[in-house]
Design a protein around this motif. Structure first.
Motif, PDB file in Angstrom:
ATOM      1  N   ILE A  66       5.912  12.215  -4.982  1.00  0.00           N
ATOM      2  CA  ILE A  66       5.386  11.476  -3.182  1.00  0.00           C
ATOM      3  C   ILE A  66       6.355  10.386  -3.067  1.00  0.00           C
ATOM      4  N   LYS A  67       6.610  11.063  -1.427  1.00  0.00           N
ATOM      5  CA  LYS A  67       7.315   9.912  -0.293  1.00  0.00           C
ATOM      6  C   LYS A  67       6.250   9.944   0.849  1.00  0.00           C
ATOM      7  N   VAL A  68       7.016   8.602   1.021  1.00  0.00           N
ATOM      8  CA  VAL A  68       5.786   8.329   2.449  1.00  0.00           C
ATOM      9  C   VAL A  68       6.790   7.591   3.113  1.00  0.00           C
ATOM     10  N   HIS A  69       7.091   7.273   4.204  1.00  0.00           N
ATOM     11  CA  HIS A  69       8.135   6.890   5.110  1.00  0.00           C
ATOM     12  C   HIS A  69       6.807   6.594   6.443  1.00  0.00           C
ATOM     13  N   LEU A  70       6.806   5.048   7.347  1.00  0.00           N
ATOM     14  CA  LEU A  70       6.208   5.067   8.425  1.00  0.00           C
ATOM     15  C   LEU A  70       7.186   4.076   8.944  1.00  0.00           C
ATOM     16  N   GLU A  71       6.365   5.129  10.506  1.00  0.00           N
ATOM     17  CA  GLU A  71       7.479   4.187  11.568  1.00  0.00           C
ATOM     18  C   GLU A  71       6.860   3.585  12.620  1.00  0.00           C
TER      19      GLU A  71
ATOM     20  N   VAL B 209      -7.843  -6.603  11.552  1.00  0.00           N
ATOM     21  CA  VAL B 209      -6.749  -6.029  11.997  1.00  0.00           C
ATOM     22  C   VAL B 209      -6.116  -4.566  12.098  1.00  0.00           C
ATOM     23  N   VAL B 210      -6.078  -3.541  13.238  1.00  0.00           N
ATOM     24  CA  VAL B 210      -5.667  -2.535  13.867  1.00  0.00           C
ATOM     25  C   VAL B 210      -4.351  -2.435  13.805  1.00  0.00           C
ATOM     26  N   VAL B 211      -4.014  -1.084  12.274  1.00  0.00           N
ATOM     27  CA  VAL B 211      -3.080  -1.128  12.522  1.00  0.00           C
ATOM     28  C   VAL B 211      -2.299   0.642  12.753  1.00  0.00           C
ATOM     29  N   ASN B 212      -1.531   0.707  13.584  1.00  0.00           N
ATOM     30  CA  ASN B 212      -1.486   2.220  14.372  1.00  0.00           C
ATOM     31  C   ASN B 212       0.719   2.458  13.593  1.00  0.00           C
ATOM     32  N   PHE B 213       0.509   4.024  13.496  1.00  0.00           N
ATOM     33  CA  PHE B 213       1.491   4.088  12.550  1.00  0.00           C
ATOM     34  C   PHE B 213       1.769   5.143  12.530  1.00  0.00           C
ATOM     35  N   GLU B 214       3.490   6.318  12.713  1.00  0.00           N
ATOM     36  CA  GLU B 214       3.435   7.585  12.681  1.00  0.00           C
ATOM     37  C   GLU B 214       3.802   7.410  10.881  1.00  0.00           C
ATOM     38  N   GLN B 215       3.393   7.932  10.234  1.00  0.00           N
ATOM     39  CA  GLN B 215       3.546   8.969   8.996  1.00  0.00           C
ATOM     40  C   GLN B 215       4.105  10.037   8.655  1.00  0.00           C
ATOM     41  N   ASP B 216       5.232   9.487   8.346  1.00  0.00           N
ATOM     42  CA  ASP B 216       6.059  11.041   7.526  1.00  0.00           C
ATOM     43  C   ASP B 216       5.605  11.444   5.656  1.00  0.00           C
ATOM     44  N   TYR B 217       5.051  12.188   5.015  1.00  0.00           N
ATOM     45  CA  TYR B 217       4.594  13.056   4.129  1.00  0.00           C
ATOM     46  C   TYR B 217       5.261  13.374   3.499  1.00  0.00           C
ATOM     47  N   ARG B 218       5.524  13.186   2.503  1.00  0.00           N
ATOM     48  CA  ARG B 218       6.085  14.696   1.456  1.00  0.00           C
ATOM     49  C   ARG B 218       5.764  14.496  -0.234  1.00  0.00           C
ATOM     50  N   SER B 219       5.597  15.840  -0.396  1.00  0.00           N
ATOM     51  CA  SER B 219       5.586  16.097  -2.099  1.00  0.00           C
ATOM     52  C   SER B 219       5.795  16.553  -2.659  1.00  0.00           C
ATOM     53  N   SER B 220       5.176  17.074  -4.100  1.00  0.00           N
ATOM     54  CA  SER B 220       6.186  18.034  -4.987  1.00  0.00           C
ATOM     55  C   SER B 220       5.082  19.390  -5.033  1.00  0.00           C
TER      56      SER B 220
ATOM     57  N   TRP C 126       1.335  -1.188   0.423  1.00  0.00           N
ATOM     58  CA  TRP C 126       0.356  -0.019   0.349  1.00  0.00           C
ATOM     59  C   TRP C 126       0.191   1.095  -0.160  1.00  0.00           C
ATOM     60  N   ARG C 127       1.600   1.447   0.453  1.00  0.00           N
ATOM     61  CA  ARG C 127       2.514   2.077   0.612  1.00  0.00           C
ATOM     62  C   ARG C 127       3.745   2.810  -0.559  1.00  0.00           C
TER      63      ARG C 127
ATOM     64  N   ALA D 182       3.369   5.806  -2.686  1.00  0.00           N
ATOM     65  CA  ALA D 182       4.431   6.827  -3.244  1.00  0.00           C
ATOM     66  C   ALA D 182       4.568   6.470  -4.820  1.00  0.00           C
ATOM     67  N   SER D 183       4.149   5.310  -5.368  1.00  0.00           N
ATOM     68  CA  SER D 183       4.430   5.648  -6.639  1.00  0.00           C
ATOM     69  C   SER D 183       3.614   6.460  -7.608  1.00  0.00           C
ATOM     70  N   LEU D 184       2.759   7.365  -7.377  1.00  0.00           N
ATOM     71  CA  LEU D 184       1.302   7.589  -7.709  1.00  0.00           C
ATOM     72  C   LEU D 184       0.806   6.915  -8.493  1.00  0.00           C
ATOM     73  N   ASP D 185       0.652   5.408  -8.509  1.00  0.00           N
ATOM     74  CA  ASP D 185      -0.286   4.260  -9.428  1.00  0.00           C
ATOM     75  C   ASP D 185      -1.340   4.676  -8.713  1.00  0.00           C
ATOM     76  N   THR D 186      -2.065   5.730  -9.011  1.00  0.00           N
ATOM     77  CA  THR D 186      -3.238   6.317  -8.383  1.00  0.00           C
ATOM     78  C   THR D 186      -4.463   4.504  -8.353  1.00  0.00           C
TER      79      THR D 186
END
Length: 230
Positions: free
Chosen positions: A173-178, A192-203, A129-130, A134-138
Motif C-alpha cells: 500500500i502507498k498513501v499520499h496525503l496533501e 479537531v476536523v481534518v480535511n485532506f486529499e488522499q491518493d491511495y495505491r495498492s496491489s 496513522w498514514r 501504508a506499512s500494512l500493520d493493521t
C-alpha cells in the motif's frame, strides 16, 4: 443569528448551530426572493458531528438582507447566519462550494503557544496513522481509531473487520496525503476536523478522493472518531 441564539439541536428550534461547516453551493439572487438579499450559500448542517450527536434540522444558510434593510438585529433569523449585503459581497469571491469552511462560534480566541503544540501533536498522530496504514500493520493502524468510532454505516467493530479483510488481500500500500487543513471544533475541547486529499495505491486498487476525519483526544492520545468522504 437565530432568534433563540446558538447551539442548534433540532428542526425548528430557531437556533444557529455551533461548529465547522462548509459552503455546499451558491444560490444567486435571480433564484431567490428579495428576503435573501444579494445571494445565499447553504451550509453543511447537519455535519458528521451533528448527526453523530442526533442533531436534526436543515436549511442553515449564509445569506444577505432584503433590499430595504441594511442589517438585521443580532438575533433575528430562524437559524441562518445573515450578513449585510455589503459584507456578503466582499466575502463572495472567497466562498467556494465544498471548499470554504465557515466556522460558527460564540467567541474567538487568539491562539497560544499551547495551541500550536496541540496542533503539532495532532499532525504527528495524523502522519503516524498514514505510515501505519501504508506499512500494512493493521493492528497499529486500527489503534488510531477510538472505541466509539463510527462513520454513519459502520461502528468500530465492523470497521475493524472490514479493514482486516481488505488488508489481508494486499501485498503493498502507498498513501499520499496533501492539501491538509486542520480546524479546532468550537466549544468542543479536544475535537479537531481534518480535511485532506488522499491518493491511495495498492496491489489491487487505486483511487483518489477528498476525505474528512474528526480526531478527539482520549486518555491524552489523539484518536479518530469519524472518517469519510468530504
Amino acid at each position: 443569528l437565530g432568534k433563540l441564539g446558538t447551539d442548534k439541536a433540532s428542526e425548528g428550534d430557531q437556533r444557529t448551530p455551533i461548529g465547522v461547516y462548509f459552503v455546499t453551493t451558491e444560490l444567486p439572487r435571480n433564484r431567490l426572493s428579495d428576503f435573501y438579499g444579494i445571494g445565499a450559500y447553504p451550509l453543511s448542517y447537519p455535519n458528521e458531528w451533528d448527526r453523530k450527536n442526533k442533531r436534526t434540522g436543515s436549511g442553515i444558510w449564509l445569506h444577505g438582507t432584503p433590499s430595504d434593510t441594511y442589517s438585521r438585529p443580532p438575533r433575528a433569523s430562524n437559524g441562518c447566519v445573515v450578513l449585510a449585503n455589503d459584507d456578503l459581497k466582499k466575502l463572495a469571491p472567497y466562498l467556494q462550494a465544498g471548499i470554504t469552511p465557515v466556522i460558527i462560534a460564540n467567541r474567538m480566541d487568539w491562539s497560544s503557544a499551547n495551541d500550536q503544540s496541540e496542533r503539532a501533536g495532532l499532525l504527528q498522530a495524523f502522519e503516524q496513522w498514514r505510515m501505519d496504514w501504508a506499512s500494512l500493520d493493521t493492528d497499529a493502524y486500527l489503534e488510531h481509531y477510538a472505541p466509539d468510532f463510527s462513520n454513519g454505516s459502520m461502528n468500530h467493530a465492523s470497521w475493524t473487520r472490514q479493514k482486516q479483510l481488505v488488508n489481508s488481500a494486499k501485498s503493498w500500500i502507498k498513501v499520499h496525503l496533501e492539501n491538509i487543513s486542520v480546524f479546532a471544533y468550537p466549544e468542543q475541547p479536544d475535537l479537531v476536523v481534518v480535511n485532506f486529499e488522499q491518493d491511495y495505491r495498492s496491489s489491487n486498487l487505486s483511487n483518489r478522493m477528498k476525505k474528512r476525519q474528526y480526531w478527539i483526544k482520549q486518555d491524552n492520545r489523539w484518536k479518530i472518531i469519524y472518517e469519510g468522504a468530504a
